[in-house]
Scaffold this active site. Structure first.
Site, mmCIF file in Angstrom:
data_model
loop_
_atom_site.group_PDB
_atom_site.id
_atom_site.type_symbol
_atom_site.label_atom_id
_atom_site.label_comp_id
_atom_site.label_asym_id
_atom_site.label_seq_id
_atom_site.Cartn_x
_atom_site.Cartn_y
_atom_site.Cartn_z
ATOM 1 N N HIS A 144 0.850 -1.195 0.000
ATOM 2 C CA HIS A 144 0.000 0.000 0.000
ATOM 3 C C HIS A 144 0.885 1.243 0.000
ATOM 4 O O HIS A 144 1.843 1.311 0.763
ATOM 5 C CB HIS A 144 -0.863 0.067 1.263
ATOM 6 N N ASN B 282 8.286 -4.146 2.923
ATOM 7 C CA ASN B 282 6.865 -3.971 3.226
ATOM 8 C C ASN B 282 6.542 -4.226 4.698
ATOM 9 O O ASN B 282 5.778 -3.486 5.310
ATOM 10 C CB ASN B 282 6.029 -4.879 2.322
#
Length: 195
Positions: A95, A126
């Site tokens: 994201h 991440n």
């Protein structure tokens, strides 16, 4: 404003402009979502820039993070990024505007799962440093009342690495700046390799 802070802002600006060099302006689309904006490059199936604001009210959970699922952004031309493009690629769906910044509304949280807000990220990045930058940005919003965030995937040359059938470009690094308007001591700038 302190001299070293001005120097940091100058360097951040140069890095941000460098992130856009080589971008095909004709393939770029501006996507306005209800709580964040994206400049998307359909030529390489990648966001070029994502911007949003965080306030303390946005961090009060009013919606549970249920199994929302990642989905294609139908506002973009085909071939669009599909969830299957990430399968067995060695990269996670990272994201850029995080779902945790949008827990005040299920609708706002769902928007963050559009694949136009997602970039291939190494698992180490991440789940590690990238997550830390998100926590720091939310902390700034809580402390100062408002935090503006800009993220730009960086591609250092035109020899893109792609994953998936729909050829999703893998960034070499990510540039991120979080700042609170009027609070010069609150500026945080990251340039993180995607490894």
């Amino acid at each position: 404003m302190r001299r070293d802070l001005r120097w940091l802002i100058f360097i951040a600006s140069v890095l941000f402009v460098a992130a856009l060099v080589g971008a095909n302006a004709q393939a770029q689309t501006r996507l306005h979502n209800s709580t964040y904006d994206v400049v998307y490059d359909a030529g390489i199936n990648s966001p070029r820039e994502v911007r949003w604001v965080i306030t303390p009210a946005m961090l009060i959970p009013r919606a549970k993070r249920v199994n929302i699922g990642f989905r294609s952004d139908t506002r973009l031309p085909r071939p669009r990024v599909l969830d299957s493009d990430f399968k067995r690629s060695g990269y996670q769906r990272g994201h850029l505007c995080p779902a945790a910044d949008r827990v005040y509304s299920l609708e706002a949280m769902r928007e963050t799962f559009l694949l136009s807000n997602i970039s291939p990220q190494s698992p180490k990045l991440n789940m590690g440093l990238w997550k830390t930058t998100e926590i720091i940005s939310r902390g700034l919003a809580t402390k100062y009342g408002r935090c503006s965030v800009t993220v730009a995937p960086l591609f250092f040359d035109l020899n893109y690495k792609f994953i998936g059938k729909n050829r999703v470009a893998v960034p070499d690094a990510f540039f991120k700046v979080s700042w609170c308007p009027g609070r010069t001591e609150s500026v945080k700038i990251w340039c993180i390799e995607n490894k």
